[in-house]
Design a protein around this motif. Structure first.
Motif, PDB file in Angstrom:
ATOM      1  N   ALA A   1      15.693  -4.965   7.388  1.00 45.86           N
ATOM      2  CA  ALA A   1      15.793  -6.436   7.394  1.00 45.86           C
ATOM      3  C   ALA A   1      14.948  -7.023   6.247  1.00 45.86           C
ATOM      4  N   ALA A   2      13.753  -6.464   6.064  1.00 42.07           N
ATOM      5  CA  ALA A   2      12.884  -6.961   4.986  1.00 42.07           C
ATOM      6  C   ALA A   2      13.517  -6.661   3.619  1.00 42.07           C
ATOM      7  N   ASP A   3      14.107  -5.483   3.497  1.00 43.26           N
ATOM      8  CA  ASP A   3      14.789  -5.148   2.229  1.00 43.26           C
ATOM      9  C   ASP A   3      15.935  -6.127   1.978  1.00 43.26           C
ATOM     10  N   ALA A   4      16.682  -6.425   3.052  1.00 39.61           N
ATOM     11  CA  ALA A   4      17.825  -7.340   2.902  1.00 39.61           C
ATOM     12  C   ALA A   4      17.361  -8.714   2.432  1.00 39.61           C
ATOM     13  N   ALA A   5      16.216  -9.185   2.969  1.00 41.69           N
ATOM     14  CA  ALA A   5      15.712 -10.523   2.587  1.00 41.69           C
ATOM     15  C   ALA A   5      15.346 -10.597   1.109  1.00 41.69           C
ATOM     16  N   LEU A   6      14.873  -9.476   0.571  1.00 40.62           N
ATOM     17  CA  LEU A   6      14.375  -9.496  -0.810  1.00 40.62           C
ATOM     18  C   LEU A   6      15.354  -8.872  -1.811  1.00 40.62           C
ATOM     19  N   ARG A   7      16.514  -8.420  -1.297  1.00 36.48           N
ATOM     20  CA  ARG A   7      17.446  -7.686  -2.156  1.00 36.48           C
ATOM     21  C   ARG A   7      17.836  -8.481  -3.398  1.00 36.48           C
ATOM     22  N   HIS A   8      18.013  -9.793  -3.240  1.00 36.47           N
ATOM     23  CA  HIS A   8      18.490 -10.584  -4.381  1.00 36.47           C
ATOM     24  C   HIS A   8      17.363 -11.307  -5.113  1.00 36.47           C
ATOM     25  N   ALA A   9      16.139 -10.832  -4.902  1.00 29.78           N
ATOM     26  CA  ALA A   9      15.001 -11.464  -5.601  1.00 29.78           C
ATOM     27  C   ALA A   9      15.147 -11.261  -7.110  1.00 29.78           C
TER      28      ALA A   9
ATOM     29  N   LEU B   1      -0.213 -16.118  -0.764  1.00 26.88           N
ATOM     30  CA  LEU B   1       0.702 -15.574  -1.780  1.00 26.88           C
ATOM     31  C   LEU B   1       2.082 -15.322  -1.183  1.00 26.88           C
ATOM     32  N   ALA B   2       2.090 -15.029   0.112  1.00 25.42           N
ATOM     33  CA  ALA B   2       3.378 -14.805   0.795  1.00 25.42           C
ATOM     34  C   ALA B   2       3.195 -15.072   2.279  1.00 25.42           C
ATOM     35  N   VAL B   3       4.227 -15.664   2.871  1.00 26.80           N
ATOM     36  CA  VAL B   3       4.220 -15.947   4.311  1.00 26.80           C
ATOM     37  C   VAL B   3       5.568 -15.515   4.887  1.00 26.80           C
ATOM     38  N   ALA B   4       5.520 -14.933   6.071  1.00 26.01           N
ATOM     39  CA  ALA B   4       6.771 -14.641   6.780  1.00 26.01           C
ATOM     40  C   ALA B   4       6.651 -15.192   8.194  1.00 26.01           C
ATOM     41  N   ALA B   5       7.690 -15.854   8.641  1.00 24.97           N
ATOM     42  CA  ALA B   5       7.739 -16.333  10.024  1.00 24.97           C
ATOM     43  C   ALA B   5       9.045 -15.840  10.637  1.00 24.97           C
ATOM     44  N   VAL B   6       8.916 -15.284  11.841  1.00 23.95           N
ATOM     45  CA  VAL B   6      10.080 -14.684  12.497  1.00 23.95           C
ATOM     46  C   VAL B   6      10.146 -15.182  13.929  1.00 23.95           C
ATOM     47  N   SER B   7      11.334 -15.502  14.355  1.00 23.94           N
ATOM     48  CA  SER B   7      11.538 -15.869  15.753  1.00 23.94           C
ATOM     49  C   SER B   7      12.677 -15.004  16.304  1.00 23.94           C
TER      50      SER B   7
ATOM     51  N   VAL C   1      14.996 -19.476   4.067  1.00 26.95           N
ATOM     52  CA  VAL C   1      15.585 -18.941   5.299  1.00 26.95           C
ATOM     53  C   VAL C   1      16.497 -17.785   4.896  1.00 26.95           C
ATOM     54  N   SER C   2      16.236 -16.612   5.438  1.00 27.10           N
ATOM     55  CA  SER C   2      17.007 -15.433   5.024  1.00 27.10           C
ATOM     56  C   SER C   2      18.054 -15.075   6.072  1.00 27.10           C
ATOM     57  N   SER C   3      19.291 -15.495   5.803  1.00 24.24           N
ATOM     58  CA  SER C   3      20.370 -15.134   6.729  1.00 24.24           C
ATOM     59  C   SER C   3      20.644 -13.632   6.635  1.00 24.24           C
ATOM     60  N   GLU C   4      20.348 -13.025   5.464  1.00 24.91           N
ATOM     61  CA  GLU C   4      20.552 -11.567   5.313  1.00 24.91           C
ATOM     62  C   GLU C   4      19.656 -10.807   6.293  1.00 24.91           C
ATOM     63  N   ALA C   5      18.383 -11.227   6.373  1.00 26.34           N
ATOM     64  CA  ALA C   5      17.465 -10.552   7.300  1.00 26.34           C
ATOM     65  C   ALA C   5      17.875 -10.829   8.745  1.00 26.34           C
ATOM     66  N   GLU C   6      18.300 -12.065   9.007  1.00 23.77           N
ATOM     67  CA  GLU C   6      18.707 -12.406  10.381  1.00 23.77           C
ATOM     68  C   GLU C   6      19.879 -11.516  10.818  1.00 23.77           C
ATOM     69  N   ARG C   7      20.850 -11.362   9.905  1.00 24.82           N
ATOM     70  CA  ARG C   7      22.015 -10.519  10.236  1.00 24.82           C
ATOM     71  C   ARG C   7      21.602  -9.066  10.456  1.00 24.82           C
TER      72      ARG C   7
ATOM     73  N   ARG D   1      15.592 -15.744  13.636  1.00 20.17           N
ATOM     74  CA  ARG D   1      15.376 -16.728  12.578  1.00 20.17           C
ATOM     75  C   ARG D   1      14.262 -16.205  11.698  1.00 20.17           C
ATOM     76  N   VAL D   2      14.521 -16.202  10.408  1.00 19.67           N
ATOM     77  CA  VAL D   2      13.542 -15.643   9.465  1.00 19.67           C
ATOM     78  C   VAL D   2      13.304 -16.653   8.357  1.00 19.67           C
ATOM     79  N   ALA D   3      12.049 -17.028   8.153  1.00 15.45           N
ATOM     80  CA  ALA D   3      11.725 -17.960   7.052  1.00 15.45           C
ATOM     81  C   ALA D   3      10.551 -17.388   6.260  1.00 15.45           C
ATOM     82  N   LEU D   4      10.706 -17.391   4.952  1.00 20.75           N
ATOM     83  CA  LEU D   4       9.647 -16.884   4.074  1.00 20.75           C
ATOM     84  C   LEU D   4       9.017 -18.050   3.322  1.00 20.75           C
ATOM     85  N   GLY D   5       7.716 -17.952   3.101  1.00 25.91           N
ATOM     86  CA  GLY D   5       7.021 -18.982   2.322  1.00 25.91           C
ATOM     87  C   GLY D   5       6.478 -18.422   1.024  1.00 25.91           C
ATOM     88  N   TYR D   6       6.343 -19.292   0.026  1.00 25.80           N
ATOM     89  CA  TYR D   6       5.752 -18.945  -1.280  1.00 25.80           C
ATOM     90  C   TYR D   6       6.606 -17.986  -2.097  1.00 25.80           C
ATOM     91  N   VAL D   7       7.897 -17.923  -1.779  1.00 22.85           N
ATOM     92  CA  VAL D   7       8.788 -17.076  -2.571  1.00 22.85           C
ATOM     93  C   VAL D   7       9.828 -17.909  -3.326  1.00 22.85           C
TER      94      VAL D   7
END
Ligand SMILES: Cc1cc2nc3c(=O)[nH]c(=O)nc-3n(C[C@H](O)[C@H](O)[C@H](O)COP(=O)(O)OP(=O)(O)OC[C@H]3O[C@@H](n4cnc5c(N)ncnc54)[C@H](O)[C@@H]3O)c2cc1C
Length: 329
Positions: free
Chosen positions: A291-299, A240-246, A270-276, A258-264
């Motif tokens: 960082a997680a809030d930033a990635a989903l802020r514009h959902a 239902l959701a995947v997160a990959a972080v490097s 790729v969330s540059s907001e979370a990376e920043r 580097r942040v990439a989300l799957g199934y969203v």
């Protein structure tokens, strides 16, 4: 199933000249775990199938001075078991072992995994990738969209990108090598996924007469990479959701992320907001949360999938915390 011509070339060069310049006439066959189901359901109707499985040059994993070269025909099972992958890219191994079931992983290839078509039930029901009713009204927004996109869904595409392996490959900065009769090209994996804007467009930067030949992974030295997924059940199904972080660290501080989300979203997101939000910080729970809030802020959830915002947020926060505490690389 409709009748079709079948060609089984021995080399990539022979394969690409057998492909058509327009979608619909020819399809490439790898493990067949997705394509054959689509053909049986009459969702795709190729007149010719080009089998890649008899091309030895497209299989196997090779260590290179730059990293790893993975042939597109390598099965998910073989890749998960590969000693170099397990040692140097453990988060990839983990993602592969969580995908589908052992039986499917024995057949499914990495190239096929990245090129598999969306699981959107409107698409699988024969209503197209951007399903609309006869008056042009978007069927997904008005219908059952519980598994659909919460990001990147402002256009007509509402499906989610189906590969659970793509986000972690993006976290490892993977590239794809593609080949057509005109030659080869290389692209960063995240650029391979595109959001179609009109029916007839595909969700990959792949020409109808092109094949994926290799996945190239740079050295993972100095990277802490984590793959985290949330599934409805521990059985063979898509997450239902995947997160990959490097993360690359400078002492305890994040040097780059580097942040990439799957199934969203219709692409691995790729969330540059979370990376920043991570770079320059020492990781703590509040930093991971912001960082997680930033990635989903514009959902922008649809009528039945707002729950995915919290799932993706939790997956990402946990992935960041795990990466900071050592990661898997
Ligand atoms: C029950 C079930 C559960 C699953 N769970 C998951 C999961 O958790 N995570 C996940 O990521 N996947 C999951 N999958 C999907 C599975 O991983 C894919 O079906 C598989 O990876 C596709 O690979 P294949 O080699 O069988 O591709 P095929 O079915 O042969 O091809 C798939 C598509 O890719 C194209 N293609 C294949 N290879 C190439 C190439 N080299 N170049 C260009 N185009 C190519 C084909 O033309 C076709 O359009 C699941 C599948 C099933 C049936």
């Amino acid at each position: 199933m409709r009748p079709f011509e079948y060609a089984s070339p021995d080399t990539p060069e022979q394969a690409v000249v057998l492909l058509s310049k327009t979608w619909g006439n020819t399809e490439v066959l790898a493990g067949g775990t997705d394509l054959l189901a689509l053909m049986k359901d009459d969702i795709v109707q190729p007149r010719r199938l080009i089998n890649l499985k008899r091309i030895p040059a497209l299989s196997g994993v090779t260590s290179t001075p730059q990293g790893l070269r993975i042939g597109a025909l390598t099965t998910l099972g073989d890749l998960a078991d590969n000693v170099n992958v397990a040692k140097d890219y453990p988060a990839l191994s983990e993602a592969l072992n969580e995908a589908a079931s052992p039986q499917i992983r024995n057949l499914a290839t990495l190239g096929g995994n990245l090129c598999q078509r969306p699981r959107c039930w409107y698409f699988r029901g024969g209503l197209g990738l951007l399903p609309r009713d006869e008056r042009g009204k978007d069927l997904v927004s008005a219908g059952d969209n519980r598994y659909h996109a919460i990001l990147g869904n402002d256009g007509p595409a509402k499906f989610v990108s189906p590969s659970s392996v793509a986000p972690v490959l993006i976290a490892y900065s993977a590239k794809l090598r593609l080949m057509s009769a005109k030659g080869k090209r290389e692209i960063p994996l995240e650029k391979f996924f595109v959001i179609p804007r009109a029916e007839g467009q595909r969700e990959h930067d792949l020409q109808p007469n092109e094949i994926v030949t290799e996945v190239l992974l740079p050295s993972s030295q100095g990277m802490k990479v984590v793959h985290y997924e949330i599934r409805q059940k521990q059985a063979f199904d898509w997450p239902l959701a995947v997160a990959a972080v490097s993360l690359r660290m400078d002492g305890s501080t994040v040097k780059s992320a580097r942040v990439a989300l799957g199934y969203v979203a219709p692409v691995p997101w790729v969330s540059s907001e979370a990376e920043r939000a991570l770079v320059g910080k020492d990781i703590s729970e509040p930093v991971a949360t912001s960082a997680a809030d930033a990635a989903l802020r514009h959902a922008t959830p649809l009528s039945h999938n707002a729950y995915k915002i919290q799932l993706a947020r939790v997956a990402l926060k946990r992935a960041i915390m795990k990466a900071a505490s050592g990661g898997t690389a």
